[in-house]
Write an enzyme that holds these catalytic residues in place. Structure first.
Site, PDB file in Angstrom:
ATOM      1  CE  LYS A  47     -90.729  13.550  61.156  1.00  0.00           C
ATOM      2  NZ  LYS A  47     -91.158  14.100  59.823  1.00  0.00           N
ATOM      3  CB  SER A  48     -84.521  17.031  65.373  1.00  0.00           C
ATOM      4  OG  SER A  48     -84.204  15.672  65.530  1.00  0.00           O
ATOM      5  CB  THR A  50     -85.746  19.657  59.460  1.00  0.00           C
ATOM      6  OG1 THR A  50     -85.404  18.501  60.196  1.00  0.00           O
ATOM      7  CG2 THR A  50     -84.656  20.031  58.477  1.00  0.00           C
ATOM      8  CD1 TRP A  52     -90.552  26.283  64.059  1.00  0.00           C
ATOM      9  CD2 TRP A  52     -90.258  24.742  65.667  1.00  0.00           C
ATOM     10  NE1 TRP A  52     -91.037  26.799  65.230  1.00  0.00           N
ATOM     11  CE2 TRP A  52     -90.874  25.876  66.227  1.00  0.00           C
ATOM     12  CE3 TRP A  52     -89.979  23.645  66.487  1.00  0.00           C
ATOM     13  CZ2 TRP A  52     -91.217  25.939  67.578  1.00  0.00           C
ATOM     14  CZ3 TRP A  52     -90.320  23.714  67.825  1.00  0.00           C
ATOM     15  CH2 TRP A  52     -90.934  24.843  68.369  1.00  0.00           C
ATOM     16  CG  HIS A 102     -81.909  14.803  57.903  1.00  0.00           C
ATOM     17  ND1 HIS A 102     -82.342  15.714  58.828  1.00  0.00           N
ATOM     18  CD2 HIS A 102     -83.013  14.441  57.199  1.00  0.00           C
ATOM     19  CE1 HIS A 102     -83.658  15.892  58.689  1.00  0.00           C
ATOM     20  NE2 HIS A 102     -84.078  15.139  57.704  1.00  0.00           N
ATOM     21  NE  ARG A 124     -89.615  16.405  68.933  1.00  0.00           N
ATOM     22  CZ  ARG A 124     -90.700  16.178  68.194  1.00  0.00           C
ATOM     23  NH1 ARG A 124     -90.581  15.880  66.900  1.00  0.00           N
ATOM     24  NH2 ARG A 124     -91.898  16.250  68.728  1.00  0.00           N
ATOM     25  CB  SER A 132     -91.679  12.626  65.366  1.00  0.00           C
ATOM     26  OG  SER A 132     -91.913  13.417  64.244  1.00  0.00           O
ATOM     27  NE  ARG A 251     -96.546  12.649  65.139  1.00  0.00           N
ATOM     28  CZ  ARG A 251     -96.671  12.315  66.426  1.00  0.00           C
ATOM     29  NH1 ARG A 251     -97.748  11.674  66.815  1.00  0.00           N
ATOM     30  NH2 ARG A 251     -95.731  12.600  67.318  1.00  0.00           N
ATOM     31  CE  LYS A 252    -100.716  13.242  69.596  1.00  0.00           C
ATOM     32  NZ  LYS A 252    -100.630  12.333  70.747  1.00  0.00           N
TER      33      LYS A 252
HETATM   34  S1  PPS Z   1     -88.083  15.923  58.793  1.00  0.00           S
HETATM   35  O1  PPS Z   1     -88.944  14.952  58.075  1.00  0.00           O
HETATM   36  O2  PPS Z   1     -86.863  15.305  59.277  1.00  0.00           O
HETATM   37  O3  PPS Z   1     -87.828  17.115  58.027  1.00  0.00           O
HETATM   38  O4  PPS Z   1     -88.957  16.358  60.057  1.00  0.00           O
HETATM   39  P1  PPS Z   1     -88.664  17.636  60.944  1.00  0.00           P
HETATM   40  O5  PPS Z   1     -89.148  18.847  60.274  1.00  0.00           O
HETATM   41  O6  PPS Z   1     -87.255  17.617  61.415  1.00  0.00           O
HETATM   42  O7  PPS Z   1     -89.564  17.343  62.231  1.00  0.00           O
HETATM   43  C1  PPS Z   1     -90.965  17.248  62.156  1.00  0.00           C
HETATM   44  C2  PPS Z   1     -91.491  17.409  63.573  1.00  0.00           C
HETATM   45  O8  PPS Z   1     -91.372  18.790  63.949  1.00  0.00           O
HETATM   46  C3  PPS Z   1     -92.650  19.264  64.323  1.00  0.00           C
HETATM   47  N1  PPS Z   1     -92.770  20.703  64.055  1.00  0.00           N
HETATM   48  C4  PPS Z   1     -93.057  21.608  65.018  1.00  0.00           C
HETATM   49  N2  PPS Z   1     -93.257  21.447  66.349  1.00  0.00           N
HETATM   50  C5  PPS Z   1     -93.565  22.571  67.057  1.00  0.00           C
HETATM   51  N3  PPS Z   1     -93.694  23.790  66.505  1.00  0.00           N
HETATM   52  C6  PPS Z   1     -93.505  23.982  65.184  1.00  0.00           C
HETATM   53  N4  PPS Z   1     -93.642  25.198  64.664  1.00  0.00           N
HETATM   54  C7  PPS Z   1     -93.160  22.856  64.374  1.00  0.00           C
HETATM   55  N5  PPS Z   1     -92.896  22.661  63.059  1.00  0.00           N
HETATM   56  C8  PPS Z   1     -92.668  21.351  62.893  1.00  0.00           C
HETATM   57  C9  PPS Z   1     -93.602  18.405  63.504  1.00  0.00           C
HETATM   58  O9  PPS Z   1     -94.923  18.483  63.976  1.00  0.00           O
HETATM   59  C10 PPS Z   1     -92.953  17.035  63.692  1.00  0.00           C
HETATM   60  O10 PPS Z   1     -93.116  16.538  65.011  1.00  0.00           O
HETATM   61  P2  PPS Z   1     -94.302  15.581  65.485  1.00  0.00           P
HETATM   62  O11 PPS Z   1     -93.926  15.118  66.870  1.00  0.00           O
HETATM   63  O12 PPS Z   1     -94.385  14.443  64.527  1.00  0.00           O
HETATM   64  O13 PPS Z   1     -95.543  16.427  65.509  1.00  0.00           O
END
Ligand code: PPS
Length: 296
Positions: A47-48, A50, A52, A102, A124, A132, A251-252
């Site tokens: 959730k940091s 990834t 992205w 991870h 993060r 998250s 999500r957010k």
């Molecule tokens: S996982 O399951 O470990 O692979 O999750 P991970 O991809 O590391 O993290 C998911 C959170 O990243 C947010 N996210 C983004 N935030 C901002 N901009 C972009 N482009 C973006 N892409 C992914 C995603 O919304 C999850 O955070 P939360 O707080 O739940 O919204």
């Protein structure tokens, strides 16, 4: 009827994995896999940011041209190395291999410590990670649904989740960074200035993109664009893994949502642990979106 795997949290060498998607045998083999100079590993605690980074790496590779990335999920282009199906293919995968993981420092391929390949560690602020991850536990079929936020808070603080303890994860990687070709980035700096982060990544990877190509990478990696991109938003991931009726993976995508979840007591407890565990690391986190305005 096909057998449904039994998804259970289990420990392997002191780290929590999930049965059915992670096999101890493949994880052990991975540690000894040969690392190539062209390998790129994005390492995150869950959730940091990834996915992205999956999107950013795909777009940099495609020089900002979204149509190149159109025909395949980004999670397939930049796979999770420790998932059983990917771990088995890793050794024979063609170069350049771009992976996300991870894994903790001590279970990752050892070749990384001989300065082979490149490591991008994305961190993060851990309060937002916790929040998250709480929501993700409700969505993910492979994880136990929390009874309530307080129960999950305790599990997270004790590291009884897939990925184990956030503090151990970042400490392990950061304290060994000088053994690797290592770039440290934060989710919050990506939120604050995505273009600057993309330029940093390009420079670290030795990729030369022109202004327009960089602008296109940035454009296709914003939260809004990814949220509406089926190759990037995880909405096509099988219902056997994610229950899309419960909520969205994207999500957010903001900084400071923890303020809507943690009680005063939980927050104080968190701060105390944070201060103790992070004392020796020279790392600063942004805890609220309003801090950006103060910095600029
Ligand atoms: S996982 O399951 O470990 O692979 O999750 P991970 O991809 O590391 O993290 C998911 C959170 O990243 C947010 N996210 C983004 N935030 C901002 N901009 C972009 N482009 C973006 N892409 C992914 C995603 O919304 C999850 O955070 P939360 O707080 O739940 O919204």
């Amino acid at each position: 009827m096909a057998d449904t795997p039994d998804f259970q949290l289990y420990q392997h060498k002191g780290f929590y994995f999930i049965s059915g998607i992670h096999s101890a045998e493949d994880l052990d083999k991975l540690k000894d896999c040969e690392i190539r100079d062209t390998d790129i590993f994005t390492i995150t605690y869950p959730k940091s940011g990834t996915i992205w980074m999956q999107q950013i790496l795909c777009l940099i590779d495609a020089k900002g041209d979204l149509s190149v990335t159109d025909k395949r999920l980004n999670a397939d282009r930049v796979p999770w190395v420790e998932l059983t199906e990917n771990a088995k293919k890793f050794d024979s995968a063609p170069s350049p291999r771009m992976q996300v993981s991870h894994l903790p420092y001590y279970l990752a391929p050892q070749g990384l410590r001989q300065k082979k390949g490149k490591v991008i560690y994305v961190a993060r602020n851990p309060k937002d990670v916790l929040v998250s991850y709480y929501h993700f536990h409700k969505l993910a079929v492979i994880m136990e649904t929390p009874k309530d936020f307080n129960e999950f808070f305790n599990k997270f603080m004790e590291g009884r989740v897939c990925g184990s303890c956030w503090f151990d994860h970042i400490t392990g990687w950061y304290t060994h960074k000088d053994e690797m070709n290592f770039l440290y980035l934060t989710y919050e700096e990506m939120i604050q200035d995505l273009k600057a982060a993309v330029l940093k990544i390009c420079s670290f990877l030795g990729k030369q993109l022109d202004e327009q190509q960089i602008a296109n990478v940035v454009k296709h990696c914003t939260f809004e664009q990814m949220k509406n991109n089926l190759n990037a938003n995880y909405e096509t991931i099988s219902e056997s893994l994610l229950n899309h009726k419960i909520g969205k993976f994207m999500r957010k995508g903001t900084v400071g949502d923890w303020k809507n979840h943690l009680t005063v007591t939980q927050n104080e407890m968190f701060d105390q642990v944070f201060q103790e565990r992070m004392r020796k690391l020279p790392l600063k986190f942004v805890w609220d979106i309003s801090e950006f305005k103060i910095c600029s």
